[in-house]
Design a protein around this motif. Structure first.
Motif, PDB file in Angstrom:
ATOM      1  N   VAL A   1      31.077  24.541 -32.349  1.00 35.34           N
ATOM      2  CA  VAL A   1      30.891  23.986 -34.002  1.00 35.34           C
ATOM      3  C   VAL A   1      29.305  23.631 -34.089  1.00 35.34           C
ATOM      4  CG1 VAL A   1      31.359  22.729 -35.994  1.00 35.34           C
ATOM      5  CG2 VAL A   1      33.712  23.090 -34.159  1.00 35.34           C
ATOM      6  N   PHE A   2      28.874  22.508 -33.905  1.00 36.94           N
ATOM      7  CA  PHE A   2      27.401  22.589 -33.929  1.00 36.94           C
ATOM      8  C   PHE A   2      26.987  23.854 -33.992  1.00 36.94           C
ATOM      9  CE2 PHE A   2      27.811  17.737 -33.317  1.00 36.94           C
ATOM     10  CZ  PHE A   2      28.647  17.573 -34.014  1.00 36.94           C
TER      11      PHE A   2
ATOM     12  N   TRP B   1      27.239  26.845 -33.819  1.00 31.26           N
ATOM     13  CA  TRP B   1      27.963  27.623 -34.878  1.00 31.26           C
ATOM     14  C   TRP B   1      26.634  27.776 -36.012  1.00 31.26           C
ATOM     15  CZ3 TRP B   1      30.036  26.945 -39.540  1.00 31.26           C
ATOM     16  CH2 TRP B   1      30.278  28.137 -40.395  1.00 31.26           C
ATOM     17  N   TYR B   2      27.225  26.345 -36.650  1.00 32.55           N
ATOM     18  CA  TYR B   2      26.575  25.167 -37.691  1.00 32.55           C
ATOM     19  C   TYR B   2      24.722  25.734 -37.457  1.00 32.55           C
ATOM     20  CZ  TYR B   2      25.144  23.191 -41.629  1.00 32.55           C
ATOM     21  OH  TYR B   2      24.859  22.444 -42.846  1.00 32.55           O
TER      22      TYR B   2
ATOM     23  N   LYS C   1      24.016  29.471 -37.788  1.00 34.60           N
ATOM     24  CA  LYS C   1      23.649  30.013 -39.090  1.00 34.60           C
ATOM     25  C   LYS C   1      22.271  29.380 -39.439  1.00 34.60           C
ATOM     26  CE  LYS C   1      26.500  29.946 -42.937  1.00 34.60           C
ATOM     27  NZ  LYS C   1      25.442  29.802 -44.254  1.00 34.60           N
ATOM     28  N   GLY C   2      21.771  28.474 -39.384  1.00 34.58           N
ATOM     29  CA  GLY C   2      21.186  27.595 -39.956  1.00 34.58           C
ATOM     30  C   GLY C   2      19.652  28.325 -39.412  1.00 34.58           C
TER      31      GLY C   2
END
Length: 180
Positions: free
Chosen positions: A105-106, A108-109, A112-113
């Motif tokens: 999850v980290f 992915w985030y 994206k950033g």
């Protein structure tokens, strides 16, 4: 096939850990002149604070996968002392699965950033313009390698009946000692 890929990823993680270590020396080379200039000349060296921040990001995030390969991340082992070896294996399977999920999850985030930041060529606008997007790429890469390492450890724990939580298993070579 999995063993070859796994070994290559472990070697990559260890090599990036070496780069992170070199980043520590570079950090000293940015901090010392800046402190000297501030103390004796009354002025900071422009860009040194920003470079130091980037190097800290590099040091921390490139070393994550290497630390997992070497089993140097901390864990609370109280439960491990209270249960048998077979149960320990399944506790480690659960730990690796949850760790991979959270890191995924980290990742992915952060990815994206990093993509958004790179596309806009994000910069800080302090005394000098300093690019932020390379640091965001390093964060995403470090988290990705840590996620992959957790997944490889999960597969190893699932497929090795005598898996040892200290990074090895009975009758098999310890991957932590592999050279980069």
């Amino acid at each position: 096939m999995f063993s070859t890929l796994s070994g290559a990823i472990r070697r990559l993680s260890l090599a990036l850990g070496v780069i992170a270590g070199a980043g520590t020396a570079l950090l000293m080379l940015t901090v010392v002149p800046d402190l000297f200039s501030r103390s004796f000349l009354g002025e900071a060296v422009y860009g040194m604070a920003e470079t130091g921040i980037f190097l800290l990001v590099l040091i921390v995030y490139l070393a994550l996968g290497s630390a997992q390969v070497r089993k140097e991340h901390f864990h609370v082992g109280v439960l491990d002392t209270l249960i048998g070896r077979d149960a320990q294996r399944w506790v480690w399977v659960l730990r690796f699965a949850l760790s991979a999920l959270v890191c995924g999850v980290f990742t992915w985030y952060a990815s994206k950033g990093a993509i958004d930041s790179t596309l806009s060529l994000e910069q800080s606008y302090a005394v000098i313009e300093y690019p932020i997007w390379p640091a965001k790429i390093v964060v995403a890469l470090g988290l990705l390698l840590l996620t992959v390492q957790f997944l490889m450890d999960l597969v190893d724990a699932l497929t090795t009946p005598q898996y040892l939580p200290d990074g090895g298993h009975e009758g098999a070579p310890d991957h932590a000692g592999e050279a980069p």
